[in-house]
Design an enzyme around this catalytic site. Sequence first.
Site, PDB file in Angstrom:
ATOM      1  N   ASP A 366      -5.436  50.044  50.649  1.00 30.15           N
ATOM      2  CA  ASP A 366      -5.111  48.569  51.306  1.00 30.15           C
ATOM      3  C   ASP A 366      -3.352  48.472  50.785  1.00 30.15           C
ATOM      4  O   ASP A 366      -3.061  47.919  51.828  1.00 30.15           O
ATOM      5  CB  ASP A 366      -5.768  47.736  50.003  1.00 30.15           C
ATOM      6  CG  ASP A 366      -6.004  46.493  50.675  1.00 30.15           C
ATOM      7  OD1 ASP A 366      -6.145  46.342  52.124  1.00 30.15           O
ATOM      8  OD2 ASP A 366      -6.161  45.375  50.077  1.00 30.15           O
ATOM      9  N   ASP A 411     -12.390  42.721  51.166  1.00 30.88           N
ATOM     10  CA  ASP A 411     -12.110  41.988  49.991  1.00 30.88           C
ATOM     11  C   ASP A 411     -13.476  41.338  49.324  1.00 30.88           C
ATOM     12  O   ASP A 411     -13.139  40.863  48.019  1.00 30.88           O
ATOM     13  CB  ASP A 411     -10.947  41.307  50.042  1.00 30.88           C
ATOM     14  CG  ASP A 411      -9.600  41.553  50.597  1.00 30.88           C
ATOM     15  OD1 ASP A 411      -9.601  42.958  50.338  1.00 30.88           O
ATOM     16  OD2 ASP A 411      -8.867  41.185  51.207  1.00 30.88           O
TER      17      ASP A 411
END
Length: 587
Positions: A366, A411
Amino acid sequence: MDKYLNSFVDHLSEWSSRAFRNNSSSANQSASNKELEQVFEQINAIVENHNNKLTTAFDKISYRVAHKITHLVESHSLVFNYATLVLIASALVVIGSFTSISSIPFTALPPTREHSLFDPTDFDVDHDCHVIYRENDEDKKKKKKSKRFFDMMDEKHAIILPLTSGCTLLALYFVIKKLHLNWLKYVVKILNFNITLLNIPAGTFVYSYFLNSLFRNLSHLASWNPLVVLPRYRVTIADDNEDLNKIGGFVTNLNYKDGLTNSVVHKKTLDEIEKDHWMKHFYRRELVEPKDIKSKRQISNMYLNSALIVSFVLSIVSTVYFYLSPNDWLISNAVSMNMAIWSIAQLKLKNLKSGALILIALFFYDICFVFGTDVMVTVATNLDIPVKLSLPVKFNTAQNNFNFSILGLGDIALPGMFIAMCYKYDIWKWHLDHDDTEFHFLNWSYVGKYFITAMVSYVASLVSAMVSLSIFNTAQPALLYIVPSLLISTILVACWNKDFKQFWNFQYDTIEVDKSLKKAIEKKENSITYSTFILSEYYNDADKYALLGDDVNENFDDDEEFVQEEDLSDSSEEELSEEDLLDDESS
């Protein structure tokens, strides 16, 4: 890193443009391509006009809701918007964790009807846990492909998951940056079509859980019969080649009667049919008790309840609406929520070790694609597909549309699978501490310290990400805050309670034992059920407590000693049998 990525994309675009130029070298081919493009544009225009007529009312609702939300955001700054995103994401993680329970832990007893917390949905999960045998390096080399009875994410997915996600992101980034806008539209339509198909099972799963959970708790609180509130059905398809009944007609079986049927109403209905000649002729076959369907005549069986039927209808309705109006932010959010909950339920982590390794790998993934490049931001903002939660922030008068704040499903789903694993460990640990207790969904003691700790850490990390976003005014990788918060808090609580070693290697519904048991029990299968294992003569109380401890192999330090003990027991049995034979002969 952007420099290398852009050069790589430029090379790909040059190669694709050369291929397109070679395919359309002649003037006739270019003219035909233009004609095809015009035909596709006309078809798309017709479909869009048709869809607009069908979804005008829904679009008005979406615009009104969006305007009200933007008004609230303007009056309360971005606090309302961020708080709403955090609340929705947290609710999805909690629901996804509850839906991830598809079996009982091997530390629990199967549910029974006599228990005060019993509900028919307790039988909707698997009750058989599995005992598998550990394999050494030689066995792993011999067996390249081993059969597994469960589908869990282990340590190898820490490498596979970031690689596959990165390749997918780069492919979408290439489509956005270098291909023609029409090609991007086709790619988006293909992705939306795939998500549309997936929304049917995902929506059915989510809506069915909501209805079952709602009526399960209401029936328990109000002392209702759950089989009256949500009756269960069995649809059987069987051949009629043996009885040869008359073909045609779909008539209610009047002989259907069980404990839920009102006998007075049943008798009254039969009396009314007997008095009416036409009704008696219509139900002439049903007044006679139908023959039982033999098991060998049953082709297939489908088991369902009324909640599943209603959920399937709702899923079809939402899928059709999303197909007709994929740009509607409300229905897009609804589909995204279904996908998030369904993903958490399907992504099953093996234990704390596999969860920690996968989260750490995704942590660096990420950061790389958010801070190192603009790949993730570009894909998230340019592809209008339901893989994110979006809330309107303000109305853009220049472009006549809304600006949205977004939160990716990654997420939500990726931390959600870790939190679901913590919830499973709480269930496993509770039954370990409470001997001889049955598994029931209505047992709220399952919500333990590890699940609560993980949820508090997740909410705090999301708030930190939102604060950083408002301060620095740049896109923030949420996993940068979520992963350290989840891992540090969970590991600290486990160390404080002296559960770390157990939590690190535990398995929810699977027991791994030494391969010496396989020789002792003399089974050719790779695994046996837990119920079969505990009934075997090689399982005693000492072995039971050893299985629930840290290492099973402590009771099997030496394979030779175990085999010798087995041989001694066999020889003693032979001696006893000879003595019995001598006694019989003398008598």
